[in-house]
Design an enzyme around this catalytic site. Structure first.
Site, PDB file in Angstrom:
ATOM      1  N   GLU A  54       0.839  -1.208   0.000  1.00 47.05           N
ATOM      2  CA  GLU A  54       0.000   0.000   0.000  1.00 47.05           C
ATOM      3  C   GLU A  54       0.872   1.257   0.000  1.00 47.05           C
ATOM      4  O   GLU A  54       0.575   2.243  -0.663  1.00 47.05           O
ATOM      5  CB  GLU A  54      -0.926  -0.001   1.221  1.00 47.05           C
ATOM      6  CG  GLU A  54      -2.078  -0.986   1.088  1.00 47.05           C
ATOM      7  CD  GLU A  54      -2.820  -1.241   2.401  1.00 47.05           C
ATOM      8  OE1 GLU A  54      -3.930  -1.764   2.338  1.00 47.05           O
ATOM      9  OE2 GLU A  54      -2.258  -0.927   3.485  1.00 47.05           O
ATOM     10  N   GLN A  55       1.972   1.217   0.774  1.00 51.00           N
ATOM     11  CA  GLN A  55       2.868   2.368   0.833  1.00 51.00           C
ATOM     12  C   GLN A  55       3.540   2.589  -0.535  1.00 51.00           C
ATOM     13  O   GLN A  55       3.718   3.716  -0.978  1.00 51.00           O
ATOM     14  CB  GLN A  55       3.936   2.158   1.925  1.00 51.00           C
ATOM     15  CG  GLN A  55       4.809   3.370   2.189  1.00 51.00           C
ATOM     16  CD  GLN A  55       4.029   4.542   2.775  1.00 51.00           C
ATOM     17  OE1 GLN A  55       3.019   4.364   3.464  1.00 51.00           O
ATOM     18  NE2 GLN A  55       4.474   5.759   2.501  1.00 51.00           N
ATOM     19  N   TRP A  73      -2.434  16.077  11.576  1.00 52.76           N
ATOM     20  CA  TRP A  73      -3.279  14.897  11.780  1.00 52.76           C
ATOM     21  C   TRP A  73      -2.494  13.626  12.115  1.00 52.76           C
ATOM     22  O   TRP A  73      -3.063  12.633  12.513  1.00 52.76           O
ATOM     23  CB  TRP A  73      -4.102  14.631  10.514  1.00 52.76           C
ATOM     24  CG  TRP A  73      -3.242  14.554   9.281  1.00 52.76           C
ATOM     25  CD1 TRP A  73      -2.565  13.450   8.836  1.00 52.76           C
ATOM     26  CD2 TRP A  73      -2.940  15.598   8.368  1.00 52.76           C
ATOM     27  NE1 TRP A  73      -1.860  13.762   7.699  1.00 52.76           N
ATOM     28  CE2 TRP A  73      -2.073  15.075   7.380  1.00 52.76           C
ATOM     29  CE3 TRP A  73      -3.313  16.953   8.272  1.00 52.76           C
ATOM     30  CZ2 TRP A  73      -1.574  15.841   6.330  1.00 52.76           C
ATOM     31  CZ3 TRP A  73      -2.819  17.709   7.219  1.00 52.76           C
ATOM     32  CH2 TRP A  73      -1.964  17.157   6.263  1.00 52.76           C
ATOM     33  N   HIS A  74      -1.176  13.639  11.904  1.00 49.27           N
ATOM     34  CA  HIS A  74      -0.394  12.402  12.044  1.00 49.27           C
ATOM     35  C   HIS A  74       0.153  12.272  13.474  1.00 49.27           C
ATOM     36  O   HIS A  74       1.002  13.063  13.902  1.00 49.27           O
ATOM     37  CB  HIS A  74       0.749  12.403  11.025  1.00 49.27           C
ATOM     38  CG  HIS A  74       1.598  11.157  11.062  1.00 49.27           C
ATOM     39  ND1 HIS A  74       1.590  10.203  10.058  1.00 49.27           N
ATOM     40  CD2 HIS A  74       2.489  10.708  11.976  1.00 49.27           C
ATOM     41  CE1 HIS A  74       2.437   9.232  10.362  1.00 49.27           C
ATOM     42  NE2 HIS A  74       3.001   9.524  11.526  1.00 49.27           N
ATOM     43  N   GLU A 124       2.145  18.076   9.518  1.00 53.57           N
ATOM     44  CA  GLU A 124       0.985  17.191   9.400  1.00 53.57           C
ATOM     45  C   GLU A 124       0.254  17.184  10.738  1.00 53.57           C
ATOM     46  O   GLU A 124       0.561  16.365  11.604  1.00 53.57           O
ATOM     47  CB  GLU A 124       1.408  15.751   9.053  1.00 53.57           C
ATOM     48  CG  GLU A 124       1.841  15.557   7.618  1.00 53.57           C
ATOM     49  CD  GLU A 124       1.910  14.086   7.214  1.00 53.57           C
ATOM     50  OE1 GLU A 124       1.499  13.214   8.010  1.00 53.57           O
ATOM     51  OE2 GLU A 124       2.381  13.829   6.101  1.00 53.57           O
ATOM     52  N   SER A 180       7.972   4.464   6.076  1.00 54.95           N
ATOM     53  CA  SER A 180       6.762   5.085   6.627  1.00 54.95           C
ATOM     54  C   SER A 180       6.407   4.532   7.996  1.00 54.95           C
ATOM     55  O   SER A 180       6.416   3.311   8.209  1.00 54.95           O
ATOM     56  CB  SER A 180       5.576   4.860   5.692  1.00 54.95           C
ATOM     57  OG  SER A 180       4.375   5.273   6.333  1.00 54.95           O
ATOM     58  N   HIS A 239       3.540   4.447   9.111  1.00 56.28           N
ATOM     59  CA  HIS A 239       2.282   3.711   9.004  1.00 56.28           C
ATOM     60  C   HIS A 239       2.522   2.206   8.826  1.00 56.28           C
ATOM     61  O   HIS A 239       1.644   1.409   9.105  1.00 56.28           O
ATOM     62  CB  HIS A 239       1.426   4.268   7.871  1.00 56.28           C
ATOM     63  CG  HIS A 239       0.769   5.563   8.227  1.00 56.28           C
ATOM     64  ND1 HIS A 239      -0.295   5.646   9.092  1.00 56.28           N
ATOM     65  CD2 HIS A 239       1.052   6.839   7.881  1.00 56.28           C
ATOM     66  CE1 HIS A 239      -0.664   6.905   9.246  1.00 56.28           C
ATOM     67  NE2 HIS A 239       0.157   7.664   8.519  1.00 56.28           N
ATOM     68  N   ASP A 247      -3.461   8.581  11.334  1.00 60.37           N
ATOM     69  CA  ASP A 247      -3.869   9.888  10.829  1.00 60.37           C
ATOM     70  C   ASP A 247      -5.281  10.110  11.344  1.00 60.37           C
ATOM     71  O   ASP A 247      -6.166   9.282  11.117  1.00 60.37           O
ATOM     72  CB  ASP A 247      -3.875   9.908   9.298  1.00 60.37           C
ATOM     73  CG  ASP A 247      -2.471   9.952   8.721  1.00 60.37           C
ATOM     74  OD1 ASP A 247      -1.513  10.155   9.504  1.00 60.37           O
ATOM     75  OD2 ASP A 247      -2.334   9.786   7.500  1.00 60.37           O
TER      76      ASP A 247
END
Ligand code: ZN
Length: 230
Positions: A126-127, A203-204, A201, A146, A148, A155
């Protein structure tokens, strides 16, 4: 045939060279054992520490520090039914689930009822796809770089607020001031872009555990600074 002075000198020279080579090999071996010299891959040393062995979630992952070769994806759990999320398949690392529940419970008490997790764990595939798609790479990390992919990053979003306004929204401000209490840090603040390599960011959020999050919050440190502090 007699052994001349020249031969003796030569034997001594060879012996000295052999000793020096042996010493160099021993020194390299000791340095390698001490973790100061890596034969390949990421550089290690006092200036490039990227993990705290006592606290596995305090792992620096950024453009210069890929996920280590020995990194194993933590056990993942879906958020469905525990905290609001953008879909039933949003997952985080198991150790993040409970702190995230506590964060959301506190947010609800503070009147933030429309907060949800937009993105959690992301697979390497996905990344890779995201990186390929992104025209603006200032908000995206390369595959393998990442947070994530660790399952320790989320996020967050608010149904009432657009992405561009999140930082200045009530939700954004509350999170920036309180997420540390639950072990999360605002990973890419506006004034540390040079250190993080990623644009602001709001939101992160990244789970690092409470002790590290408290220190980062109290001392205004980003993870790059935290892992390298004395
Ligand atoms: Zn993110």
């Amino acid at each position: 045939m007699t052994i001349g002075a020249r031969d003796i000198r030569r034997v001594r020279q060879v012996r000295t060279l052999a000793c020096l080579t042996l010493l160099a090999v021993v020194a390299l071996l000791m340095a390698w054992l001490a973790g100061l010299w890596a034969p390949s891959g990421e550089a290690r040393g006092p200036g490039s520490r990227n993990r705290d062995t006592d606290h596995p979630t305090v792992l620096l992952v950024n453009a210069d520090h890929p996920l280590p070769d020995d990194f194993r994806t933590p056990k993942l759990v879906t958020l469905a039914g525990t905290v609001p999320a953008s879909g039933s398949r949003v997952k985080v690392a198991a150790e993040v689930a409970e702190p995230l529940r506590s964060l959301f419970a506190a947010a609800r008490k503070a009147g933030l009822t429309r907060l949800y997790v937009a993105i959690g764990y992301r697979t390497a595939a996905e990344q890779r796809a995201l990186w390929k798609r992104a025209e603006d790479k200032s908000y995206v990390q390369r595959p393998g770089h990442s947070e994530h992919q660790t399952g320790w990053a989320v996020d967050l979003a608010d149904l009432r607020v657009g992405d561009g306004e999140f930082g200045d929204s009530r939700a954004g401000r509350w999170l920036a001031g309180n997420a540390w209490r639950y072990g999360f840090i605002l990973r890419y603040p506006p004034d540390k872009e040079e250190l993080t390599g990623i644009a602001y960011e709001p939101w992160h959020y990244r789970y690092v555990g409470r002790p590290a999050a408290r220190t980062c919050h109290d001392q205004g440190l980003v993870l790059e600074e935290y892992v390298r502090r004395a």
